[in-house]
Design an enzyme around this catalytic site. Structure first.
Site: not given
Length: 310
Positions: A183-186
Site C-alpha cells: 500500500i503506497d500512499t505516494g
C-alpha cells in the site's frame, strides 16, 4: 608494568559514549551531547577506582548496576518508569553485543596454541585470560555495534513494510491472479481521461496469459508500439480491456504503461476485505521488490475503507 591512566580513561569514555549513543538510536531518543558526555564520564571515572585498592568493595554487581542506572538517568532523564526500564534493557543489550564482539573477534583471530596459553585450569572449572590492545577493543566494539545497528534497522524496516502489505486478488473473466501488494500512499497514478485509479503489478504475474513477445516490449517501455501492432487477424483475447496509461518517470519524459481493465480487484488485510471495480492494473516489466516481499503497488484509494475500519 606501566599503566597510563589518561589512556584508560579516554578509552572508557569513548566506549561508554558509543554504547549510550547506540542505546539512544535504538530507543529513538534524541541524545543531548553534553548529557551523554557526562554519563560516559561517570562510567569512565568508575573504572579509575580500580587503581585504588582500598575501594575494591565498590566492584560488586549491586554497585555496577546502580552506576548503570545513574548513567542512563544522566544521559536520557526519567520520563516514566516504563520508559526508563526500556532504556536500561536497551543499554544492557548493547553492552552484551559489544562484549560479545570483543570476545568473539579475540578467539576468532587466535591460533590453537594461543588459545591454550590463555586458558588456566583451576579446581572446578576453566579460567580464560583475555589480553587485547586498545585499538583491537575499540575496533571490535565499533564493528559489533555497527552490525547490531544494521540488524535492528533491517528488522524495523521489515516490520514497517509488513504493516503496509495486503493480499491482492485480480479477477478478469474466469481468470484470477493473487499476490502480495504494498500500500503506497505516494501512488497517485490515475487514468487522465476517466480518473480511474491505477495500481501496478508485475507483468510476470500474468506471464501465462500474455503473448510471449509482450514481456520484452513491456520491459523496454515500448507498449505503445505493442498496442499499435495488434492486428485483427491475431486479436488478443483481452484486447477490449487494454489501456495505455501515461506516467512521468524520475528525470524522464512522459511514457506509457500497458494496463488491463479487470472485472474487480479485492484487497484483503487484517481479516477485512475491500472490493473495487473502478480500477486499472498497470503491468510493470521489472521486479517491484528486490526480495520478492510484494509484487504489486496498491493505490491508496483502494484501501480507504480498510483504513476507516481499522
Amino acid at each position: 608494568m606501566a599503566v597510563y591512566v589518561d589512556v584508560v580513561f579516554a578509552m572508557n569514555l569513548m566506549i561508554d559514549g558509543s554504547l549510550l549513543l547506540m542505546t539512544a538510536w535504538i530507543r529513538d531518543i534524541r541524545a543531548v551531547w553534553w548529557k551523554v558526555l557526562a554519563a560516559a564520564a561517570i562510567g569512565a571515572s568508575y573504572v579509575m577506582l580500580m587503581f585504588v585498592p582500598t575501594l575494591s568493595f565498590l566492584f560488586t554487581f549491586a554497585i555496577k548496576f546502580v552506576l548503570s542506572l545513574l548513567m542512563i538517568w544522566t544521559a536520557f532523564g526519567f520520563a516514566s518508569l516504563q520508559s526508563f526500564i526500556r532504556n536500561v534493557a536497551a543499554f544492557y543489550a548493547v553492552n552484551f553485543v559489544a562484549a560479545g564482539a570483543v570476545l568473539g573477534a579475540h578467539y576468532m583471530l587466535q591460533g590453537r596454541s594461543e588459545i591454550w596459553q590463555g586458558l588456566a585450569f583451576i579446581e572446578g572449572g576453566v579460567r580464560a585470560e583475555l589480553k587485547t590492545g586498545i585499538v583491537f577493543v575499540l575496533s571490535a566494539v565499533c564493528i559489533g555495534l555497527y552490525i547490531y545497528r544494521s540488524v535492528v534497522r533491517g528488522r524495523r524496516e521489515r516490520e514497517l513494510l509488513t504493516d503496509h502489505l495486503a493480499e491482492v486478488s485480480v479477477f478478469i473473466g474466469e481468470c484470477e491472479r493473487r499476490c502480495i501488494g504494498l500500500i503506497d500512499t505516494g501512488n497517485q497514478l490515475y487514468d487522465p481521461l476517466t480518473r480511474t485509479p491505477v495500481m501496478v503489478m508485475e507483468a510476470s504475474v500474468w506471464e501465462d496469459e500474455l503473448p510471449a513477445s509482450w514481456l520484452g516490449h513491456i520491459r523496454q517501455s515500448q507498449v505503445d508500439r505493442l498496442v499499435a501492432g495488434i492486428s485483427d487477424e491475431k486479436p488478443f483475447k483481452w484486447q477490449d480491456r487494454l489501456r495505455l496509461v501515461p506516467y512521468r518517470g524520475v528525470n524522464r519524459g512522459t511514457r506509457f504503461m500497458l494496463a488491463l481493465k479487470p472485472d474487480s480487484v479485492c484487497i484483503e488485510r487484517d481479516g477485512r476485505r475491500e472490493e473495487s471495480r473502478k480500477v486499472l492494473v498497470a503491468l510493470d516489466g521489472g521486479t517491484l521488490s528486490a526480495d520478492g516481499a510484494y509484487r504489486a503497488i496498491i493505490h491508496p484509494s483502494l484501501v480507504q475503507q480498510l483504513h476507516k475500519a481499522n
